[in-house]
Design a protein around this motif. Structure first.
Motif, short mmCIF file in Angstrom:
data_model
loop_
_atom_site.label_atom_id
_atom_site.label_comp_id
_atom_site.label_asym_id
_atom_site.label_seq_id
_atom_site.Cartn_x
_atom_site.Cartn_y
_atom_site.Cartn_z
N UNK A 1 -40.77 28.61 28.44
CA UNK A 1 -39.46 28.79 28.99
C UNK A 1 -38.09 27.88 28.31
N UNK A 2 -38.79 26.38 28.24
CA UNK A 2 -37.86 25.38 27.79
C UNK A 2 -37.28 25.97 26.25
N UNK A 3 -38.18 26.48 25.36
CA UNK A 3 -37.93 26.80 24.12
C UNK A 3 -36.98 27.90 24.02
N UNK A 4 -36.91 28.98 25.01
CA UNK A 4 -36.34 30.05 24.88
C UNK A 4 -34.95 29.56 25.87
N UNK A 5 -35.04 28.86 26.59
CA UNK A 5 -33.88 28.48 27.11
C UNK A 5 -32.72 27.68 25.83
N UNK A 6 -33.45 26.85 25.23
CA UNK A 6 -32.78 26.39 23.84
C UNK A 6 -32.26 27.65 22.90
N UNK A 7 -33.02 28.51 22.84
CA UNK A 7 -32.63 29.69 22.07
C UNK A 7 -31.36 30.28 22.63
N UNK A 8 -31.55 30.53 23.78
CA UNK A 8 -30.48 31.21 24.64
C UNK A 8 -29.12 30.45 24.56
N UNK A 9 -29.09 29.01 24.58
CA UNK A 9 -28.02 28.32 24.68
C UNK A 9 -27.26 28.58 23.25
N UNK A 10 -28.15 28.47 22.13
CA UNK A 10 -27.67 28.51 20.85
C UNK A 10 -26.88 29.89 20.46
N UNK A 11 -27.65 31.21 21.18
CA UNK A 11 -27.14 32.52 20.96
C UNK A 11 -25.92 32.57 21.90
#
Length: 459
Positions: free
Chosen positions: A439-449
């Motif tokens: 969840x944290x890794x995908x939240x990082x990815x979402x913030x970058x997107x």
């Protein structure tokens, strides 16, 4: 979707075999694929065929925050999940199970229930895709609310643990008991009792009371007014635009005739008793309505009908249904032949929800805006309510996460092989522990997107 074997031992063996393909703890990993599509290009491609003048509203809503962007970017996560290893344990999925797509509404028995409430992306697929969609949304919501990392971890862990425990509970239940299970809000408060705490119990009671006021009559008085032509839907551009403001005479008549044709065809998708009820209402007016975040730009109409008199209203939402973002990538092909995406949405809702709107149905219209378009229909508002996520503290979001986890497990128990999923998850905490770093890794990815998306709008 393959029908589960009647042999419980074989079904459990299939779940254990899936553990050999991908261990529960392996779900912790998320790294974007080397050939990951450009996120902005993928979102732009999804807008083909939508109403052009509404797309700036979609962009504005998605640019508001990473969490808002995530709500409108199911297509991105679908592509990411399709590129990762999968359990292969297929269920009917919600397809977009973020925390805002849960809420309360009225059952046909006029009880207030908590359930999934958005099925535009429903499709068969690996069960863990829905779980990952939920936990990543919780991590993003925790960040937006200023939670510390350990607090976000507790929220995510609570959702995934409750999902695993609930699936195991449902695996031991009889088929009918699974089908009748639901989260009745009043019963939930009684069952949890002191465990909720007085403040949280009172908050649920207030939310329930507020939801019960959000019915067709309340929407009727808010959305309509008396004019020289009688009761009509009032304008609130660009979010609500009556047909008379949207199109001139001849074009208006064409569209109104198409909506009438749509409703006549939709009537055939209802059960006999619902048709009998629907026939007691007469068409009065319609307006275009902007809904949601990711859905903005799809064709959506609110239709005003009245029954006995003009104080006996029925407001229907007629919404365009396009292909699911999971279609062709979920590993569950060949998909069932629904015949239309409207029927796909209705089918998924009826399977996954404990109780569905009595006016839920579908129809396809040829020549609508020059194309053949699928639609589904439901009541615009029937005791509908949602959680105030931005106001939640860590304890409140943890409690909400558990409820969402249980609800998602109940849906998958109805829509998939609960014995196989339960055997896969097992008795250990490895799966829910893996959801925290994911969840944290995908939240990082979402913030970058989100940053790339917002920069593209301003660049």
């Amino acid at each position: 979707m393959t029908t589960p074997s009647r042999d419980p031992a074989a079904r459990e063996a299939a779940g254990r075999a899936a553990r050999d393909r991908i261990a529960p703890g392996a779900h912790a990993d998320f790294s974007p694929a080397a050939d990951r599509p450009d996120p902005v290009a993928l979102l732009t491609a999804q807008e083909t065929g939508r109403v052009p003048e509404l797309l700036p509203i979609r962009h504005q809503r998605m640019a508001a925050s990473p969490l808002a962007f995530y709500r409108g970017a199911a297509v991105l996560m679908a592509a990411d999940l399709a590129a990762a290893p999968s359990t292969g344990l297929t269920s009917r999925l919600c397809g977009d199970a973020h925390l805002f797509n849960f809420g309360v509404y009225a059952s046909p028995e006029r009880r207030l229930v908590f359930d999934l409430n958005d099925f535009d992306e429903t499709h068969p697929g690996p069960f863990e895709w829905d779980v990952k969609r939920l936990v990543a949304s919780l991590a993003l919501a925790g960040r937006e609310n200023g939670f510390k990392r350990r607090q976000r971890a507790a929220v995510v862990l609570a959702a995934a643990e409750r999902y695993r425990a609930a699936i195991r509970e449902f695996a031991a239940m009889r088929e009918l008991d699974v089908w009748y299970a639901r989260a009745d809000i009043d019963e939930l408060r009684e069952r949890l009792g002191d465990g909720l705490g007085r403040r949280r119990s009172d908050r649920i009671a207030r939310a329930g009371a507020k939801a019960r006021t959000r019915d067709s009559l309340q929407a009727y008085h808010r959305l309509t007014a008396v004019t020289d032509a009688g009761r009509r839907i009032v304008a609130d551009p660009p979010l609500v635009v009556p047909i008379g403001d949207l199109l001139p005479g001849v074009a208006r008549k064409v569209l109104e005739d198409q909506i009438r044709e749509l409703l006549a065809g939709y009537r055939d998708s209802l059960a006999d008793d619902r048709r009998h009820l629907f026939d007691k209402f007469e068409f009065v007016d319609l307006a275009r309505k902007v809904v949601g975040v990711g859905s903005v730009g799809t064709r959506c109409w609110i239709v005003l009908l009245t029954g006995r008199d003009d104080q006996d209203p029925l407001l229907l939402q007629v919404k365009e249904a396009g292909p699911s973002v999971l279609a062709g990538i979920s590993g569950a092909e060949p998909a069932p032949d629904w015949g239309s995406n409207g029927r796909r949405v209705v089918s998924g809702q009826r399977i996954l929800q404990a109780a569905s709107d009595i006016f839920l149905g579908w129809h396809t219209v040829e020549g609508f805006d020059g194309e053949t378009r699928d639609f589904y229909v439901r009541q615009l508002r029937d005791w509908k309510g949602s959680a105030a996520v931005s106001e939640m503290d860590p304890a409140g979001m943890t409690a909400y996460a558990r409820l969402c986890g249980w609800t998602l497990a109940r849906a998958h128990a109805r829509g998939g092989d609960r014995l196989a999923i339960a055997a896969y998850l097992g008795k250990s905490a490895k799966f829910e522990q893996a959801m925290v770093p994911f969840a944290e890794a995908y939240a990082d990815r979402t913030e970058a997107d989100h940053a790339a998306f917002a920069a593209g709008l301003t660049g």
